[in-house]
Write a protein that holds these residues in place. Structure first.
Motif, PDB file in Angstrom:
ATOM      1  N   ASP A   1      -5.469 -19.371  -7.845  1.00 37.00           N
ATOM      2  CA  ASP A   1      -4.302 -19.162  -8.706  1.00 37.00           C
ATOM      3  C   ASP A   1      -3.775 -17.739  -8.534  1.00 37.00           C
ATOM      4  O   ASP A   1      -4.506 -16.842  -8.139  1.00 37.00           O
ATOM      5  CB  ASP A   1      -4.696 -19.355 -10.178  1.00 37.00           C
ATOM      6  N   TYR A   2      -2.513 -17.562  -8.883  1.00 36.47           N
ATOM      7  CA  TYR A   2      -1.918 -16.223  -8.939  1.00 36.47           C
ATOM      8  C   TYR A   2      -0.701 -16.317  -9.829  1.00 36.47           C
ATOM      9  O   TYR A   2      -0.206 -17.408 -10.127  1.00 36.47           O
ATOM     10  CB  TYR A   2      -1.579 -15.708  -7.532  1.00 36.47           C
ATOM     11  N   ASP A   3      -0.209 -15.179 -10.214  1.00 36.23           N
ATOM     12  CA  ASP A   3       0.964 -15.132 -11.088  1.00 36.23           C
ATOM     13  C   ASP A   3       2.178 -15.750 -10.379  1.00 36.23           C
ATOM     14  O   ASP A   3       2.459 -15.447  -9.219  1.00 36.23           O
ATOM     15  CB  ASP A   3       1.256 -13.668 -11.443  1.00 36.23           C
ATOM     16  N   ALA A   4       2.900 -16.603 -11.105  1.00 33.39           N
ATOM     17  CA  ALA A   4       4.022 -17.335 -10.502  1.00 33.39           C
ATOM     18  C   ALA A   4       5.114 -16.395  -9.980  1.00 33.39           C
ATOM     19  O   ALA A   4       5.907 -16.770  -9.113  1.00 33.39           O
ATOM     20  CB  ALA A   4       4.619 -18.305 -11.517  1.00 33.39           C
ATOM     21  N   GLN A   5       5.154 -15.173 -10.503  1.00 29.24           N
ATOM     22  CA  GLN A   5       6.136 -14.207  -9.991  1.00 29.24           C
ATOM     23  C   GLN A   5       5.973 -13.962  -8.498  1.00 29.24           C
ATOM     24  O   GLN A   5       6.944 -13.661  -7.800  1.00 29.24           O
ATOM     25  CB  GLN A   5       5.968 -12.872 -10.716  1.00 29.24           C
ATOM     26  N   MET A   6       4.723 -14.090  -8.031  1.00 28.06           N
ATOM     27  CA  MET A   6       4.479 -13.842  -6.600  1.00 28.06           C
ATOM     28  C   MET A   6       5.194 -14.877  -5.737  1.00 28.06           C
ATOM     29  O   MET A   6       5.606 -14.579  -4.618  1.00 28.06           O
ATOM     30  CB  MET A   6       2.979 -13.800  -6.316  1.00 28.06           C
ATOM     31  N   ASP A   7       5.334 -16.110  -6.234  1.00 29.17           N
ATOM     32  CA  ASP A   7       6.079 -17.128  -5.482  1.00 29.17           C
ATOM     33  C   ASP A   7       7.516 -16.668  -5.257  1.00 29.17           C
ATOM     34  O   ASP A   7       8.053 -16.786  -4.152  1.00 29.17           O
ATOM     35  CB  ASP A   7       6.094 -18.464  -6.247  1.00 29.17           C
ATOM     36  N   ARG A   8       8.150 -16.155  -6.311  1.00 26.56           N
ATOM     37  CA  ARG A   8       9.545 -15.719  -6.185  1.00 26.56           C
ATOM     38  C   ARG A   8       9.645 -14.518  -5.252  1.00 26.56           C
ATOM     39  O   ARG A   8      10.524 -14.439  -4.391  1.00 26.56           O
ATOM     40  CB  ARG A   8      10.103 -15.362  -7.563  1.00 26.56           C
ATOM     41  N   ARG A   9       8.709 -13.597  -5.440  1.00 25.04           N
ATOM     42  CA  ARG A   9       8.734 -12.389  -4.617  1.00 25.04           C
ATOM     43  C   ARG A   9       8.552 -12.735  -3.127  1.00 25.04           C
ATOM     44  O   ARG A   9       9.266 -12.203  -2.269  1.00 25.04           O
ATOM     45  CB  ARG A   9       7.613 -11.456  -5.099  1.00 25.04           C
ATOM     46  N   MET A  10       7.588 -13.630  -2.831  1.00 26.02           N
ATOM     47  CA  MET A  10       7.350 -13.979  -1.429  1.00 26.02           C
ATOM     48  C   MET A  10       8.525 -14.771  -0.853  1.00 26.02           C
ATOM     49  O   MET A  10       8.849 -14.638   0.327  1.00 26.02           O
ATOM     50  CB  MET A  10       6.046 -14.758  -1.275  1.00 26.02           C
TER      51      MET A  10
ATOM     52  N   LEU B   1       0.841  -1.208   0.000  1.00 26.16           N
ATOM     53  CA  LEU B   1       0.000   0.000   0.000  1.00 26.16           C
ATOM     54  C   LEU B   1       0.873   1.253   0.000  1.00 26.16           C
ATOM     55  O   LEU B   1       0.591   2.221  -0.711  1.00 26.16           O
ATOM     56  CB  LEU B   1      -0.937   0.010   1.208  1.00 26.16           C
ATOM     57  N   ARG B   2       1.950   1.218   0.789  1.00 31.85           N
ATOM     58  CA  ARG B   2       2.853   2.372   0.832  1.00 31.85           C
ATOM     59  C   ARG B   2       3.419   2.659  -0.554  1.00 31.85           C
ATOM     60  O   ARG B   2       3.544   3.805  -0.973  1.00 31.85           O
ATOM     61  CB  ARG B   2       3.995   2.117   1.821  1.00 31.85           C
ATOM     62  N   ALA B   3       3.728   1.580  -1.267  1.00 35.40           N
ATOM     63  CA  ALA B   3       4.325   1.742  -2.599  1.00 35.40           C
ATOM     64  C   ALA B   3       3.269   1.997  -3.675  1.00 35.40           C
ATOM     65  O   ALA B   3       3.608   2.100  -4.856  1.00 35.40           O
ATOM     66  CB  ALA B   3       5.138   0.498  -2.949  1.00 35.40           C
ATOM     67  N   ARG B   4       2.000   2.075  -3.232  1.00 35.36           N
ATOM     68  CA  ARG B   4       0.898   2.292  -4.180  1.00 35.36           C
ATOM     69  C   ARG B   4       0.917   1.248  -5.300  1.00 35.36           C
ATOM     70  O   ARG B   4       0.770   1.563  -6.481  1.00 35.36           O
ATOM     71  CB  ARG B   4       0.962   3.695  -4.803  1.00 35.36           C
ATOM     72  N   GLU B   5       1.135   0.003  -4.919  1.00 37.60           N
ATOM     73  CA  GLU B   5       1.143  -1.075  -5.917  1.00 37.60           C
ATOM     74  C   GLU B   5      -0.255  -1.273  -6.489  1.00 37.60           C
ATOM     75  O   GLU B   5      -1.260  -0.943  -5.864  1.00 37.60           O
ATOM     76  CB  GLU B   5       1.654  -2.373  -5.293  1.00 37.60           C
ATOM     77  N   GLY B   6      -0.284  -1.850  -7.649  1.00 41.81           N
ATOM     78  CA  GLY B   6      -1.544  -1.991  -8.383  1.00 41.81           C
ATOM     79  C   GLY B   6      -2.415  -3.106  -7.830  1.00 41.81           C
ATOM     80  O   GLY B   6      -2.004  -3.936  -7.011  1.00 41.81           O
ATOM     81  N   ARG B   7      -3.623  -3.108  -8.346  1.00 43.46           N
ATOM     82  CA  ARG B   7      -4.661  -4.036  -7.906  1.00 43.46           C
ATOM     83  C   ARG B   7      -4.261  -5.493  -8.128  1.00 43.46           C
ATOM     84  O   ARG B   7      -4.525  -6.352  -7.303  1.00 43.46           O
ATOM     85  CB  ARG B   7      -5.912  -3.666  -8.703  1.00 43.46           C
ATOM     86  N   THR B   8      -3.590  -5.772  -9.226  1.00 48.78           N
ATOM     87  CA  THR B   8      -3.211  -7.157  -9.532  1.00 48.78           C
ATOM     88  C   THR B   8      -2.150  -7.671  -8.574  1.00 48.78           C
ATOM     89  O   THR B   8      -2.207  -8.810  -8.117  1.00 48.78           O
ATOM     90  CB  THR B   8      -2.681  -7.254 -10.973  1.00 48.78           C
ATOM     91  N   ALA B   9      -1.176  -6.815  -8.264  1.00 48.78           N
ATOM     92  CA  ALA B   9      -0.110  -7.244  -7.342  1.00 48.78           C
ATOM     93  C   ALA B   9      -0.688  -7.531  -5.966  1.00 48.78           C
ATOM     94  O   ALA B   9      -0.315  -8.510  -5.308  1.00 48.78           O
ATOM     95  CB  ALA B   9       0.973  -6.170  -7.261  1.00 48.78           C
ATOM     96  N   ILE B  10      -1.613  -6.682  -5.534  1.00 47.70           N
ATOM     97  CA  ILE B  10      -2.229  -6.895  -4.222  1.00 47.70           C
ATOM     98  C   ILE B  10      -3.096  -8.151  -4.261  1.00 47.70           C
ATOM     99  O   ILE B  10      -3.039  -8.996  -3.354  1.00 47.70           O
ATOM    100  CB  ILE B  10      -3.031  -5.653  -3.791  1.00 47.70           C
ATOM    101  N   ARG B  11      -3.853  -8.311  -5.314  1.00 47.13           N
ATOM    102  CA  ARG B  11      -4.655  -9.522  -5.462  1.00 47.13           C
ATOM    103  C   ARG B  11      -3.766 -10.759  -5.347  1.00 47.13           C
ATOM    104  O   ARG B  11      -4.097 -11.714  -4.642  1.00 47.13           O
ATOM    105  CB  ARG B  11      -5.346  -9.515  -6.842  1.00 47.13           C
ATOM    106  N   ASP B  12      -2.631 -10.740  -6.043  1.00 46.48           N
ATOM    107  CA  ASP B  12      -1.759 -11.914  -6.066  1.00 46.48           C
ATOM    108  C   ASP B  12      -1.104 -12.182  -4.709  1.00 46.48           C
ATOM    109  O   ASP B  12      -0.946 -13.335  -4.308  1.00 46.48           O
ATOM    110  CB  ASP B  12      -0.685 -11.765  -7.145  1.00 46.48           C
ATOM    111  N   SER B  13      -0.729 -11.121  -4.006  1.00 44.06           N
ATOM    112  CA  SER B  13      -0.079 -11.363  -2.712  1.00 44.06           C
ATOM    113  C   SER B  13      -1.089 -11.900  -1.692  1.00 44.06           C
ATOM    114  O   SER B  13      -0.762 -12.752  -0.865  1.00 44.06           O
ATOM    115  CB  SER B  13       0.614 -10.107  -2.194  1.00 44.06           C
ATOM    116  N   ILE B  14      -2.312 -11.423  -1.793  1.00 41.50           N
ATOM    117  CA  ILE B  14      -3.351 -11.919  -0.877  1.00 41.50           C
ATOM    118  C   ILE B  14      -3.721 -13.358  -1.250  1.00 41.50           C
ATOM    119  O   ILE B  14      -3.914 -14.221  -0.373  1.00 41.50           O
ATOM    120  CB  ILE B  14      -4.587 -11.000  -0.904  1.00 41.50           C
TER     121      ILE B  14
END
Ligand SMILES: [Zn+2]
Lengths: 367, 545
Positions: free
Chosen positions: B501-510, B153-166
């Motif tokens: 499901d979510y974008d596989a990039q989120m696995d690497r990021r987490m 939220l601080r970084a004002r990330e987009g809706r998709t990134a937040i959706r994927d992290s959740i």
């Protein structure tokens, strides 16, 4: 204990035979006990189930953790945090007692400053009653502050609590300068998120309780919490499994057909010494080894692969969770349960497997 | 194998009007009737009895680190004193998972949702739930106060990134839904704040509580979580909190939202500044917002313990601890607070809380949207549900309770003048059909053909509390689990989960994030099937498409 070394099963067929001789030893007992309990979640579950079936006393070897740390939780309550929060958020780490210093040195919780919260101020360290010990591998901003190196912990905590509460103390209590106490108190009050690290082995329950009260009082003005040095041999995991299975912590006695918690009645070392125990199942997959006090009690020992000679009547070699087979253990780094894969898989029975076989081989007491 | 429940009065509003009819079970499912010539293996005489689907509890703290903390904090409140029946080990071990399973089943409950699954401690919650016998379980993954999300939220990330992290948090923790607790409040407590409102900002993150709730409401819909965002709002227990509920409903902007234990927010302000019932304001808010559901969190009398991830509330509540002790855990995100509390039948504030809860039920615009809970054990223990049902079904019973209460309760609430009595159909909706539907568990909460054969059979007693306390028969997956109010043995239920499901990039990021935070990778936080050995624990439920 017999003079000869107990028989170790070779292979799965002989495991069944060995379990049968173990079952005979336990079935004869009037008051059996299950001790050590150095095992994974499924091992503890199986031990509690067996304990209920045979009316055993069940305890873990980490008795100080139970009788100090967990006792103070039930006497007065505690404020606690996680290692990760302590590392990243803590701007003052207060090491109370020499055990805290030793743990901070080898557990690597504080060997980096933690960078997740860029707004955090510099990390200070205050050693209280550490007997001259100082942390070796901690990332610290500035000098280590010190208070009451040579004072007993209960005394120095008492003086600190008095000054934090604005109460007077003697002019020079036990050679300690009041201004030194006040400086430590001020440093604690000035922290944004202080973390007291303590090892229950350095305390009795009264002194530990006093330390927890000090932390709670600090929260009137700032944020302060504690991080306990983890119990050995998976003691925390075993006690948590007991809590959701029996309702409470260890030790429990199940002679009446339901679990009862009592630190004195079910203290294994005391009960063995008093001749109250006539069969002991020692579970040491993660250690510890069979203690000296097990004395002459007929004993079945589940020991880990590669353990030292074991002088039990029946010895059963079991695998080690996380080494020879998978298992669920609490992770000391983050104080949570995790499933761990084996690093060097071997076909050795797990504690849960052996205890289930043992349970099956013992007829119900009621039957 | 076909089982016939013969001649009972079937109360199942989902499949039709209440009437006397037979219910048939085959292979763990409800069937309409056996095929011609098919033999019936087992007949249960249900004449004169009431048959409902197994009940579903949408919010009850039954497992996890904070629940176990309460066990360790308060041994004196649960001293064991009797052996369990043969075949039911630990069934009388008070506050154990085994006792929880037995007591729920004996009341005819067959599915219970643990509402506070902390992602960093997911394994413990699942281990504990797996050791609760008979009933099926699910858990709500707690999000909204952790550093990763707040940094987004601080970084004002987009809706998709937040959706994927959740979605990552939900899937990795094996949750069935998502919950937020005093959005931003626990994070603010770590930083030293002691109050937190909808438009307050979490220190260092620049995000308000409103922004957190809004981002999560959107994420829940984007992921397709069947259960609406489960919201423990700001200002729990505060006088004036009905305004917080109004403001939170406004912030939802028509999106689906479930308020947990809304009774604790229904405290209005009297002329002298003291507490009075705010139930009418809450009821009006619910009536005006069909996107909103809630559970009540009814208060009942006796000693209990409050277990909450709302650190701020638990810290301020620790002054009232009875007995005088408490624990606060500053966790990796929320953590939790455990504060024992006694609701006293002679204390006017506690009595008013009790009355307000009942008012909310009785003013409810819709049994599909106002569900029965005590927020176990926070408002009272779940074994008090039968007493609550009795109170809802009988104005006389309410009058009897009110008689012995302080006069202030009648002055500060309208309960005494309320004549509404719940019908069996409304009870069946509120405790079965509605929570099941709200959780996306479409195969339960009703007795239509194809439903899971979780069935509760009750004697039709005038004493509704006695009736619902011990079911005459309970079937779990078609097997008799309870007879004459007694559990017969341990059978294993399952834990329902979502696997979005979510974008596989989120696995690497987490993975990177977890390593930075803990020095450990995702495996240390995973809840693999293998952790449960031979036991088959998980049942995957579909997301909305
Ligand atoms: Zn709750």
């Amino acid at each position: 204990m017999s003079d000869h070394r107990g028989t170790r099963p070779k292979g799965r067929e002989s495991l069944v035979e060995t379990v049968e001789s173990a079952a005979r030893l336990i079935a004869k007992a009037r008051q059996p006990a299950i001790g050590g309990l150095g095992t994974d979640v499924d091992g503890v579950r199986a031990a509690l189930a067996l304990g209920l079936k045979i009316g055993a006393i069940v305890d873990h070897a980490a008795t100080v953790y139970e009788r100090v740390d967990l006792r103070v939780l039930s006497d007065s309550g505690v404020m606690v945090t996680t290692a990760a929060e302590a590392r990243h958020r803590g701007d003052l780490i207060v090491l109370v007692g020499p055990g805290a210093v030793a743990w901070a040195g080898h557990a690597s919780v504080f060997d980096n400053g933690g960078g997740l919260y860029p707004w955090r101020g510099p990390r200070g360290v205050l050693c209280i009653g550490t007997g001259g010990a100082r942390p070796a591998h901690m990332a610290i901003d500035g000098d280590v502050a010190v208070l009451g190196d040579d004072l007993p912990l209960d005394r120095v905590i008492g003086l600190l609590r008095a000054r934090l509460g604005g109460r007077p103390v003697a002019a020079s209590p036990e050679g300690l300068d009041v201004t030194a106490i006040d400086a430590a108190a001020l440093q604690m009050k000035a922290a944004s998120f202080g973390v007291v690290v303590a090892d229950a082995h350095d305390f009795d329950h009264v002194a530990y309780d006093s330390l927890m009260a000090l932390v709670k009082a600090l929260n009137a003005e700032t944020r302060f919490t504690t991080l306990a040095v983890p119990a050995h041999h998976h003691g925390r995991g075993a006690n948590l499994v007991s809590a959701w299975t029996t309702g409470g912590r260890l030790p429990v006695g199940m002679g009446r057909g339901y679990p009862e918690q009592d630190d004195w009645r079910f203290d294994l070392e005391r009960a063995v010494g008093a001749g109250e125990i006539d069969a002991l199942v020692w579970v040491g997959a993660l250690g510890p080894e069979l203690p000296e006090w097990a004395g002459k009690v007929p004993t079945v020992a589940l020991i880990h692969h590669g353990a030292q000679e074991c002088r039990a009547d029946v010895v059963i070699e079991v695998g080690v969770p996380g080494i020879t087979h998978a298992g669920v253990l609490t992770d000391a780094i983050r104080d949570g349960f995790a499933h761990v894969e084996p690093r060097a898989p071997q076909d050795l029975p797990s504690v849960a497997e052996v205890l289930s076989l043992l349970s099956a081989a013992i007829k119900d007491k009621a039957a | 194998m076909i089982t016939q429940l013969k001649g009972g009065t079937v109360v199942d509003p989902v499949s039709g009007e209440t009437r006397v009819r037979d219910v048939f079970i085959e292979d763990g499912r409800i069937i309409s009737s056996p095929a011609a010539g098919e033999a019936i293996d087992q007949v249960h005489d249900c004449r004169g009895k009431i048959i409902m689907a197994g009940a579903v509890d949408v919010h009850s703290h039954i497992a996890g680190g904070n629940v176990t903390m309460s066990r360790l904090l308060l041994p004196e409140l649960h001293v064991n004193e009797a052996p369990g029946d043969a075949g039911l080990p630990f069934s009388t071990s008070k506050w154990s998972g085994y006792e929880i399973g037995r007591l729920y089943a004996e009341m005819g409950y067959t599915t219970v949702i643990e509402p506070a699954l902390a992602p960093a401690q997911a394994m413990q919650t699942h281990l504990e739930m797996a050791d609760i016998p008979i009933i099926d379980r699910g858990a709500l993954t707690v999000v909204g106060n952790d550093d990763h999300f707040l940094s987004q939220l601080r970084a004002r990330e987009g809706r998709t990134a937040i959706r994927d992290s959740i979605a990552y948090a939900l899937k990795a923790s094996k949750g069935l839904g998502l919950k937020v607790i005093n959005a931003g409040g626990p994070a603010a407590f770590h930083s030293g704040l002691r109050t937190f409102d909808l438009d307050d900002t979490v220190p260092h993150y620049g995000a308000t509580s409103r922004q957190i709730v809004s981002a999560l409401l959107t994420a829940v819909d984007d992921i397709g979580v069947p259960h609406p965002l489960h919201v423990h709002a700001n200002n729990l227990g505060a006088i004036g909190a009905p305004d917080t509920i109004d403001a939170t409903i406004a912030a939802a902007e028509g999106r689906r939202l479930h308020f947990a234990h809304i009774q604790f927010y229904a405290y209005g302000k009297d002329a002298d500044g003291s507490m009075r019932s705010g139930a009418e304001q809450i009821a009006a808010a619910l009536a005006g917002a069909p996107n909103i559901t809630c559970d009540v969190g009814q208060v009942m009398f006796g000693s209990t313990v409050t277990i909450s991830l709302d650190l701020m509330k638990q810290w301020s509540g620790s002054k009232f601890a009875s007995p005088r002790k408490f624990s606060i855990t500053d966790g990796d995100a929320e953590g939790g607070g455990v504060v024992p509390f006694a609701y006293k039948a002679k204390n006017w504030v506690n009595c008013l809380q009790w009355a307000i809860g009942l008012e909310i039920f009785l003013l409810s615009p819709d049994p599909w949207r106002v569900l029965l809970t005590t927020d176990h054990p926070n408002g009272g223990v779940f074994t008090s549900y039968p007493d609550i049902i009795h109170l809802l079904m009988s104005a006389d019973e309410r009058a009897r309770w009110l008689e012995s209460m302080p006069e202030k309760v009648r002055e500060k609430s309208s309960l005494a003048s309320m004549t509404r009595e719940y019908s069996f159909e409304e009870i069946a909706i509120m405790t079965r059909a509605a929570p099941a539907r709200l959780l996306g568990l479409h195969d339960r909460g009703h007795l239509k053909p194809g439903a899971v054969a979780d069935v509760a059979v009750y004697d039709d007693l005038a004493d509704r509390a006695a009736m619902f306390r011990s079911a005459s028969l309970v079937f779990k997956d078609g097997r008799v689990a309870v007879k004459d109010g007694k559990a017969l043995g341990w059978i294993a239920g399952r834990t329902s989960i979502l696997t979005p499901d979510y974008d596989a990039q989120m696995d690497r990021r987490m993975s990177d994030y977890l390593n930075d935070r803990y020095g450990l990778g995702p495996a240390a936080f995973a809840v693999p099937e293998a952790a449960f050995g031979e036991r088959s624990i998980f049942k995957v439920e579909p997301c909305r498409t």
